[in-house]
Design a protein around this motif. Structure first.
Motif, PDB file in Angstrom:
ATOM      1  N   HIS A  46       0.830  -1.199   0.000  1.00  0.00           N
ATOM      2  CA  HIS A  46       0.000   0.000   0.000  1.00  0.00           C
ATOM      3  C   HIS A  46       0.867   1.252   0.000  1.00  0.00           C
ATOM      4  O   HIS A  46       1.925   1.277   0.624  1.00  0.00           O
ATOM      5  CB  HIS A  46      -0.903   0.052   1.238  1.00  0.00           C
ATOM      6  N   SER A  47       0.368   2.295  -0.667  1.00  0.00           N
ATOM      7  CA  SER A  47       1.045   3.586  -0.627  1.00  0.00           C
ATOM      8  C   SER A  47       0.760   4.255   0.712  1.00  0.00           C
ATOM      9  O   SER A  47      -0.133   3.848   1.461  1.00  0.00           O
ATOM     10  CB  SER A  47       0.553   4.488  -1.767  1.00  0.00           C
ATOM     11  N   ARG A  48       1.503   5.286   0.982  1.00  0.00           N
ATOM     12  CA  ARG A  48       1.307   6.034   2.219  1.00  0.00           C
ATOM     13  C   ARG A  48      -0.111   6.585   2.303  1.00  0.00           C
ATOM     14  O   ARG A  48      -0.762   6.512   3.346  1.00  0.00           O
ATOM     15  CB  ARG A  48       2.318   7.175   2.279  1.00  0.00           C
ATOM     16  N   GLU A  49      -0.624   7.128   1.209  1.00  0.00           N
ATOM     17  CA  GLU A  49      -1.963   7.700   1.201  1.00  0.00           C
ATOM     18  C   GLU A  49      -3.022   6.634   1.473  1.00  0.00           C
ATOM     19  O   GLU A  49      -3.993   6.880   2.192  1.00  0.00           O
ATOM     20  CB  GLU A  49      -2.248   8.401  -0.135  1.00  0.00           C
ATOM     21  N   GLU A  50      -2.856   5.466   0.888  1.00  0.00           N
ATOM     22  CA  GLU A  50      -3.799   4.373   1.138  1.00  0.00           C
ATOM     23  C   GLU A  50      -3.778   3.971   2.608  1.00  0.00           C
ATOM     24  O   GLU A  50      -4.829   3.771   3.222  1.00  0.00           O
ATOM     25  CB  GLU A  50      -3.458   3.168   0.268  1.00  0.00           C
ATOM     26  N   LEU A  51      -2.574   3.844   3.163  1.00  0.00           N
ATOM     27  CA  LEU A  51      -2.476   3.464   4.578  1.00  0.00           C
ATOM     28  C   LEU A  51      -3.089   4.521   5.489  1.00  0.00           C
ATOM     29  O   LEU A  51      -3.701   4.185   6.500  1.00  0.00           O
ATOM     30  CB  LEU A  51      -1.020   3.214   4.977  1.00  0.00           C
ATOM     31  N   ASP A  52      -2.928   5.792   5.142  1.00  0.00           N
ATOM     32  CA  ASP A  52      -3.554   6.859   5.938  1.00  0.00           C
ATOM     33  C   ASP A  52      -5.059   6.610   6.058  1.00  0.00           C
ATOM     34  O   ASP A  52      -5.627   6.713   7.147  1.00  0.00           O
ATOM     35  CB  ASP A  52      -3.325   8.234   5.303  1.00  0.00           C
ATOM     36  N   LYS A  53      -5.705   6.281   4.950  1.00  0.00           N
ATOM     37  CA  LYS A  53      -7.148   6.049   4.949  1.00  0.00           C
ATOM     38  C   LYS A  53      -7.511   4.766   5.688  1.00  0.00           C
ATOM     39  O   LYS A  53      -8.487   4.724   6.433  1.00  0.00           O
ATOM     40  CB  LYS A  53      -7.668   5.985   3.518  1.00  0.00           C
ATOM     41  N   ILE A  54      -6.723   3.724   5.484  1.00  0.00           N
ATOM     42  CA  ILE A  54      -7.031   2.420   6.082  1.00  0.00           C
ATOM     43  C   ILE A  54      -6.879   2.439   7.598  1.00  0.00           C
ATOM     44  O   ILE A  54      -7.739   1.934   8.325  1.00  0.00           O
ATOM     45  CB  ILE A  54      -6.129   1.325   5.476  1.00  0.00           C
ATOM     46  N   ILE A  55      -5.795   3.032   8.081  1.00  0.00           N
ATOM     47  CA  ILE A  55      -5.540   2.957   9.522  1.00  0.00           C
ATOM     48  C   ILE A  55      -6.112   4.131  10.302  1.00  0.00           C
ATOM     49  O   ILE A  55      -6.105   4.126  11.524  1.00  0.00           O
ATOM     50  CB  ILE A  55      -4.043   2.769   9.841  1.00  0.00           C
ATOM     51  N   GLY A  56      -6.623   5.135   9.597  1.00  0.00           N
ATOM     52  CA  GLY A  56      -7.295   6.234  10.267  1.00  0.00           C
ATOM     53  C   GLY A  56      -6.368   7.273  10.853  1.00  0.00           C
ATOM     54  O   GLY A  56      -6.599   7.754  11.958  1.00  0.00           O
ATOM     55  N   THR A  57      -5.330   7.620  10.123  1.00  0.00           N
ATOM     56  CA  THR A  57      -4.395   8.641  10.575  1.00  0.00           C
ATOM     57  C   THR A  57      -3.931   9.443   9.374  1.00  0.00           C
ATOM     58  O   THR A  57      -4.089   9.018   8.239  1.00  0.00           O
ATOM     59  CB  THR A  57      -3.191   8.014  11.299  1.00  0.00           C
ATOM     60  N   SER A  58      -3.349  10.598   9.620  1.00  0.00           N
ATOM     61  CA  SER A  58      -2.775  11.368   8.514  1.00  0.00           C
ATOM     62  C   SER A  58      -1.260  11.265   8.498  1.00  0.00           C
ATOM     63  O   SER A  58      -0.599  11.975   7.761  1.00  0.00           O
ATOM     64  CB  SER A  58      -3.206  12.842   8.622  1.00  0.00           C
ATOM     65  N   ASN A  59      -0.718  10.370   9.320  1.00  0.00           N
ATOM     66  CA  ASN A  59       0.730  10.190   9.383  1.00  0.00           C
ATOM     67  C   ASN A  59       1.073   8.712   9.496  1.00  0.00           C
ATOM     68  O   ASN A  59       1.652   8.268  10.487  1.00  0.00           O
ATOM     69  CB  ASN A  59       1.304  10.981  10.566  1.00  0.00           C
ATOM     70  N   SER A  60       0.730   7.944   8.473  1.00  0.00           N
ATOM     71  CA  SER A  60       1.014   6.506   8.511  1.00  0.00           C
ATOM     72  C   SER A  60       2.512   6.190   8.600  1.00  0.00           C
ATOM     73  O   SER A  60       2.855   5.152   9.169  1.00  0.00           O
ATOM     74  CB  SER A  60       0.376   5.795   7.323  1.00  0.00           C
ATOM     75  N   PRO A  61       3.428   7.038   8.092  1.00  0.00           N
ATOM     76  CA  PRO A  61       4.840   6.717   8.290  1.00  0.00           C
ATOM     77  C   PRO A  61       5.236   6.595   9.765  1.00  0.00           C
ATOM     78  O   PRO A  61       6.121   5.812  10.109  1.00  0.00           O
ATOM     79  CB  PRO A  61       5.576   7.875   7.613  1.00  0.00           C
ATOM     80  N   ASN A  62       4.547   7.302  10.646  1.00  0.00           N
ATOM     81  CA  ASN A  62       4.829   7.163  12.068  1.00  0.00           C
ATOM     82  C   ASN A  62       4.416   5.784  12.573  1.00  0.00           C
ATOM     83  O   ASN A  62       5.119   5.172  13.375  1.00  0.00           O
ATOM     84  CB  ASN A  62       4.128   8.259  12.871  1.00  0.00           C
ATOM     85  N   THR A  63       3.286   5.286  12.096  1.00  0.00           N
ATOM     86  CA  THR A  63       2.849   3.937  12.474  1.00  0.00           C
ATOM     87  C   THR A  63       3.831   2.905  11.953  1.00  0.00           C
ATOM     88  O   THR A  63       4.180   1.955  12.667  1.00  0.00           O
ATOM     89  CB  THR A  63       1.430   3.666  11.933  1.00  0.00           C
ATOM     90  N   ILE A  64       4.316   3.080  10.725  1.00  0.00           N
ATOM     91  CA  ILE A  64       5.322   2.174  10.166  1.00  0.00           C
ATOM     92  C   ILE A  64       6.596   2.240  10.997  1.00  0.00           C
ATOM     93  O   ILE A  64       7.215   1.212  11.307  1.00  0.00           O
ATOM     94  CB  ILE A  64       5.604   2.510   8.681  1.00  0.00           C
ATOM     95  N   PHE A  65       6.997   3.445  11.400  1.00  0.00           N
ATOM     96  CA  PHE A  65       8.171   3.620  12.251  1.00  0.00           C
ATOM     97  C   PHE A  65       8.010   2.845  13.566  1.00  0.00           C
ATOM     98  O   PHE A  65       8.938   2.157  14.014  1.00  0.00           O
ATOM     99  CB  PHE A  65       8.389   5.112  12.526  1.00  0.00           C
TER     100      PHE A  65
END
Length: 108
Positions: A46-65
């Motif tokens: 998934h792209s960053r934008e897709e993950l933002d929508k899926i996980i409910g945040t505007s900063n999915s790179p932090n969740t990946i971190f």
């Protein structure tokens, strides 16, 4: 999150020597956003934008971190694109590595 926990329990007990109580302790360490990210990445990259929508945040790179700090690799591949103004750019696409899949107990 329940789907991920169920999948982790089912696949890990089949593929690895974990006992059920150990799996319960393992899955409790994930926050809901982390669990949703892993569940989505188990299905496909998934792209960053897709993950933002899926996980409910505007900063999915932090969740990946946060997941990387827990031992996941989660590689980032850069993909070229053309935006709506005709400018070229690139965006990141996250996926699970083979080590990540073994850690979760999933298959692709």
């Amino acid at each position: 999150m329940k789907n991920l926990i169920s999948r982790i329990r089912n696949t890990c007990t089949k593929l690895t020597p974990f006992r059920r109580s150990e799996m319960d302790n393992w899955t409790k360490q994930f926050r809901p956003r982390q669990a949703r990210a892993l569940e989505a990445l188990l299905k496909r990259p998934h792209s960053r934008e897709e993950l933002d929508k899926i996980i409910g945040t505007s900063n999915s790179p932090n969740t990946i971190f946060q997941l990387r700090r827990r031992g996941f690799v989660i590689p980032l591949a850069w993909r070229a694109h053309i935006d709506r103004d005709g400018c070229s750019g690139r965006h990141g696409v996250y996926s699970l590595s083979e080590d990540d899949l073994q850690q979760i107990g999933g298959t692709r």
